[in-house]
Write a protein that holds these residues in place. Sequence first.
Motif, short mmCIF file in Angstrom:
data_model
loop_
_atom_site.label_atom_id
_atom_site.label_comp_id
_atom_site.label_asym_id
_atom_site.label_seq_id
_atom_site.Cartn_x
_atom_site.Cartn_y
_atom_site.Cartn_z
N SER A 1 0.85 -1.19 0.00
CA SER A 1 0.00 0.00 0.00
C SER A 1 0.88 1.24 0.00
O SER A 1 2.04 1.19 0.39
CB SER A 1 -0.93 0.01 1.22
OG SER A 1 -0.18 0.08 2.42
N LEU A 2 0.30 2.35 -0.44
CA LEU A 2 1.05 3.60 -0.51
C LEU A 2 0.13 4.76 -0.17
O LEU A 2 -0.91 4.93 -0.80
CB LEU A 2 1.64 3.78 -1.90
CG LEU A 2 2.40 5.09 -2.16
CD1 LEU A 2 3.59 5.22 -1.22
CD2 LEU A 2 2.83 5.19 -3.61
N ASP A 3 0.53 5.55 0.81
CA ASP A 3 -0.22 6.74 1.21
C ASP A 3 0.68 7.95 0.99
O ASP A 3 1.76 8.04 1.59
CB ASP A 3 -0.64 6.62 2.68
CG ASP A 3 -1.46 7.82 3.15
OD1 ASP A 3 -2.01 8.51 2.28
OD2 ASP A 3 -1.52 8.06 4.37
N VAL A 4 0.26 8.86 0.12
CA VAL A 4 1.08 10.02 -0.23
C VAL A 4 0.28 11.30 -0.05
O VAL A 4 -0.87 11.39 -0.51
CB VAL A 4 1.59 9.94 -1.69
CG1 VAL A 4 2.43 11.17 -2.03
CG2 VAL A 4 2.40 8.68 -1.90
N GLN A 5 0.88 12.28 0.60
CA GLN A 5 0.31 13.62 0.72
C GLN A 5 1.36 14.62 0.26
O GLN A 5 2.53 14.54 0.65
CB GLN A 5 -0.10 13.92 2.17
CG GLN A 5 -1.17 12.98 2.70
CD GLN A 5 -1.53 13.28 4.14
OE1 GLN A 5 -1.06 14.24 4.73
NE2 GLN A 5 -2.37 12.44 4.72
N SER A 6 0.95 15.55 -0.58
CA SER A 6 1.91 16.49 -1.15
C SER A 6 1.31 17.89 -1.22
O SER A 6 0.11 18.05 -1.48
CB SER A 6 2.33 16.03 -2.56
OG SER A 6 3.29 16.90 -3.11
N LEU A 7 2.15 18.88 -0.98
CA LEU A 7 1.76 20.28 -1.06
C LEU A 7 2.82 21.03 -1.85
O LEU A 7 4.02 20.90 -1.58
CB LEU A 7 1.64 20.88 0.35
CG LEU A 7 1.38 22.39 0.43
CD1 LEU A 7 -0.01 22.72 -0.13
CD2 LEU A 7 1.52 22.89 1.86
N SER A 8 2.41 21.80 -2.85
CA SER A 8 3.36 22.56 -3.67
C SER A 8 2.95 24.02 -3.74
O SER A 8 1.76 24.34 -3.70
CB SER A 8 3.46 21.97 -5.08
OG SER A 8 2.21 22.07 -5.74
N LEU A 9 3.95 24.88 -3.85
CA LEU A 9 3.73 26.32 -3.92
C LEU A 9 4.67 26.90 -4.95
O LEU A 9 5.88 26.67 -4.90
CB LEU A 9 3.97 26.98 -2.55
CG LEU A 9 3.88 28.50 -2.49
CD1 LEU A 9 2.47 28.97 -2.79
CD2 LEU A 9 4.35 29.02 -1.14
N ILE A 26 8.04 22.35 -2.47
CA ILE A 26 7.26 21.11 -2.45
C ILE A 26 7.48 20.41 -1.11
O ILE A 26 8.63 20.22 -0.68
CB ILE A 26 7.66 20.17 -3.60
CG1 ILE A 26 7.42 20.85 -4.95
CG2 ILE A 26 6.87 18.87 -3.52
CD1 ILE A 26 7.87 20.00 -6.13
N LEU A 27 6.39 20.02 -0.48
CA LEU A 27 6.41 19.20 0.74
C LEU A 27 5.71 17.89 0.43
O LEU A 27 4.59 17.89 -0.09
CB LEU A 27 5.72 19.91 1.90
CG LEU A 27 6.35 21.22 2.39
CD1 LEU A 27 5.42 21.92 3.38
CD2 LEU A 27 7.69 20.94 3.06
N THR A 28 6.35 16.78 0.77
CA THR A 28 5.77 15.47 0.47
C THR A 28 5.90 14.56 1.68
O THR A 28 6.96 14.51 2.33
CB THR A 28 6.45 14.81 -0.73
OG1 THR A 28 6.38 15.68 -1.86
CG2 THR A 28 5.79 13.49 -1.09
N GLU A 53 11.50 20.32 -0.53
CA GLU A 53 12.24 20.70 -1.72
C GLU A 53 12.02 22.18 -2.03
O GLU A 53 10.89 22.64 -2.03
CB GLU A 53 11.79 19.85 -2.91
CG GLU A 53 12.55 20.09 -4.19
CD GLU A 53 12.11 19.16 -5.30
OE1 GLU A 53 11.78 19.66 -6.41
OE2 GLU A 53 12.05 17.94 -5.05
N GLN A 54 13.12 22.90 -2.25
CA GLN A 54 13.04 24.33 -2.55
C GLN A 54 13.97 24.67 -3.70
O GLN A 54 15.13 24.26 -3.73
CB GLN A 54 13.44 25.15 -1.32
CG GLN A 54 13.42 26.66 -1.55
CD GLN A 54 12.02 27.19 -1.83
OE1 GLN A 54 11.14 27.06 -1.00
NE2 GLN A 54 11.82 27.78 -3.00
N GLU A 55 13.44 25.43 -4.67
CA GLU A 55 14.25 25.87 -5.80
C GLU A 55 13.97 27.34 -6.10
O GLU A 55 12.82 27.76 -6.11
CB GLU A 55 13.95 25.03 -7.04
CG GLU A 55 14.82 25.40 -8.24
CD GLU A 55 14.50 24.54 -9.46
OE1 GLU A 55 15.21 23.53 -9.66
OE2 GLU A 55 13.54 24.88 -10.18
#
Length: 290
Positions: A1-9, A26-28, A53-55
């Motif tokens: 199983s895989l549970d993923v939550q992600s937030l990007s700005l 990006i937050l994952t 992650e930040q760029e």
Amino acid sequence: SLDVQSLSLKASYQINDALSFNSRTILTDASPSVFTEAAVGSISRDRQYDTFEQEFRLNYDTDNLRAVAGLFYTTIDEESASVAFFPGQGTSSTFENIETENHALFGELEYDFAPHWPVIAGLRYDVEEASNVSQGVLALLDGTVLGDQTSATNNTYEAFLPKLGAVYSFTDDVSLGVTYQRGYRAGGTGVTVNPFMTPTPFSFEPEFTDTLELAFRSQSADGDRVFNANVFYTDWTDQQVVTERGPGDFVVSNAGSSKLWGAEINFRTSVTDQLPFLASAAYLRTEYED
């Protein structure tokens, strides 16, 4: 199983007609779980990844010069627990806490040094720091501990990754370009899972690729028909190879090197306004040297 939550700005700011600033964050959070059964036993793996992650990028665009410069930063915190159960023998348990930080400084420019002749030059400096704290426990079914080993590793990898290229534009819609680029994947560490020994850590070094590519690009004046073709050659050194030594017991090592040749063509057009037509073909040959 895989549970993923992600937030990007994403954010951008136009400084002037030629210069713009862009930011991406990006937050994952990911929690994969795997259960594997085999003839000799079963293995369950539970992992938790937290990634930031930040760029930041500066883009510059004028009539004869296009450039980008930026900073990249990411952190990955990983916790994992693996339990291998072997009927009639016992269990082999592995617990890991891996922290990875990656920093990169990059830039690329494209300059029209003559009519129809843009040249491309780029460079990326990449630094990755990884720490791994692991514990391996080998126990019998009655709870007797046969081995309990804790280890800690800290590794730093760095690489300079250049890119060079040139393009000749026959017309606004037809061009031929050649590009050289160096690629890289950092090394790392892991822990073995074996029913007959205490889980032990292993490490592997970075791998590199050097790729030379020739690319043909064309389209009709109205953009309705597109034909593209690529040929490339890649020299792959210190290749990272995953070897399964037993059920669920994987080890990564730098096994050797290989060479790759390839070609690809694709064609796109519209039969009618509502019916597009696509066709493509590819060829790849790989030769292992070690």
